[in-house]
Design an enzyme around this catalytic site. Structure first.
Site, PDB file in Angstrom:
ATOM      1  N   CYS A   1     -17.796  13.898 -41.525  1.00 40.15           N
ATOM      2  CA  CYS A   1     -17.225  13.589 -42.841  1.00 40.15           C
ATOM      3  C   CYS A   1     -18.318  13.053 -43.762  1.00 40.15           C
ATOM      4  CB  CYS A   1     -16.107  12.566 -42.717  1.00 40.15           C
ATOM      5  SG  CYS A   1     -15.338  12.175 -44.312  1.00 40.15           S
TER       6      CYS A   1
ATOM      7  N   LYS B   1     -16.714  16.540 -34.055  1.00 43.92           N
ATOM      8  CA  LYS B   1     -16.690  17.406 -35.236  1.00 43.92           C
ATOM      9  C   LYS B   1     -17.857  16.989 -36.104  1.00 43.92           C
ATOM     10  CE  LYS B   1     -13.755  19.299 -38.883  1.00 43.92           C
ATOM     11  NZ  LYS B   1     -14.686  19.210 -40.008  1.00 43.92           N
TER      12      LYS B   1
ATOM     13  N   GLY C   1     -15.380  26.069 -41.743  1.00 47.19           N
ATOM     14  CA  GLY C   1     -16.040  26.199 -43.042  1.00 47.19           C
ATOM     15  C   GLY C   1     -15.783  27.529 -43.707  1.00 47.19           C
TER      16      GLY C   1
END
Length: 337
Positions: A105, A144, A206
């Protein structure tokens, strides 16, 4: 190309489609919808390890689950390895199926405190966190992340051996650098490279905005799974459509009735889960997702923007649906006539 499920540690997934963690969006009602429409794995919004360890009611609520949505991954963020391990143990105790560590993030608020993608600047801390989390839990452990912080800094390819040594079972890679945010284009070739380097499954992420792109990402990168994020907002049937494409079945576009039935179902689930007036506040945004691109959607958005009553919102939604159906019928008659 993987058209079936894959394994994350001891967990077998039915298909390669994963709902991404989206702050403010992938709450329990939306995860249930995604599961209903075919997602193989759903992921919670990112959850603060510190908040969980300190017993924060709002943080604990983010982890609330029901059997129907499993398998479920809970995503944690933080910078203190002790708290991350303790939080992971709490997640396992709560009945989750996968623990995911947020290392991707790029939101400023998170990065400023050294969490999320900022971890990519400190491989030592990553190793410390993952080692302690792995010791604390037996669940499948995933991360992630991004390609790296920026070219030459914190690149995922330099981190692969650490992740493997720490017992990470799978990696979700978003094909952008952290400093890019969501600008530019996701580089799927980096996902393909990671597939070659990492011994476990890689989930690509993505710029996957359609079922065709799901197929393309799987075939171009060799990844085991595809994570769908923003493209699922107001469009949970993207999972069902993607499965149809992968299985060479006819892919049905949702008609107006399906679209509005799903929007209404989502609204009622939010009401039941969050209560009023929070559900009404959330619905102003969510109903915009479901009606994006439809005729007179701007006027619909203007109508609901100040509404504070749930039933009034539902009445406006019903009226808009009737209006669209009438317009569709007129268009068909004009085309036939």
């Amino acid at each position: 190309m993987n058209t079936h499920g894959f394994k994350l540690g001891s967990l077998s997934l039915d298909n390669p489609l994963v709902l991404a963690p989206l702050s403010g969006a992938t709450n329990l009602p939306f995860r249930l919808l995604a599961k209903q429409y075919g997602a193989g794995l759903v992921v919670t919004e990112m959850i603060s390890a510190a908040g969980l360890c300190q017993g924060g009611a709002k943080t604990i609520r983010l982890m609330q689950s029901v059997p129907e949505e499993h398998p479920l991954a809970v995503q944690l963020f933080g910078t203190r390895s002790g708290w991350m391990a303790q939080a992971a143990a709490l997640v396992q105790e709560a009945g989750a199926d996968v623990i995911d560590i947020n290392m991707g993030c790029s939101v400023r608020k998170l990065v400023r405190h050294g969490a999320g993608a900022a971890l990519l600047k400190d491989f030592g801390l990553i190793k410390e966190i993952l080692t302690q989390v792995r010791q604390a839990v037996t669940l499948p452990l995933t991360v992630k992340t991004r390609i790296g912080w920026k070219p030459g800094v914190g690149e995922i390819f330099d981190l692969v051996s650490i992740l493997a040594d720490c017992g990470v079972d799978g990696i979700t890679l978003h094909g952008r650098w952290a400093v890019q945010g969501f600008s530019g284009k996701a580089d799927w070739s980096k996902i393909a490279r990671l597939v070659e380097l990492f011994p476990g499954p890689v989930i690509g992420n993505g710029d996957v905005t359609s079922p065709d792109q799901v197929v393309r990402m799987l075939s171009q990168t060799g990844c085991a799974g595809v994570m769908i994020g923003r493209a699922a907002l107001g469009n949970p049937w993207i999972f069902r459509q993607s499965l149809a494409r992968l299985e060479n079945r006819p892919m049905m576009e949702p008609d107006l009735k399906t679209r509005f039935r799903t929007a209404g179902e989502h609204a009622r689930m939010l009401r039941d889960h969050f209560g009023l007036p929070k559900a009404v506040f959330m619905l102003r945004t969510i109903l915009m997702w479901y009606t994006k691109g439809l005729r007179n959607s701007a006027a619909f958005r203007d109508r609901i923007n100040q509404v504070k009553d749930f039933e009034e919102l539902m009445n406006i939604l019903d009226e808009y649906f009737v209006e669209l159906e009438a317009g569709q019928k007129m268009d068909a008659e004009a085309a036939a006539g």
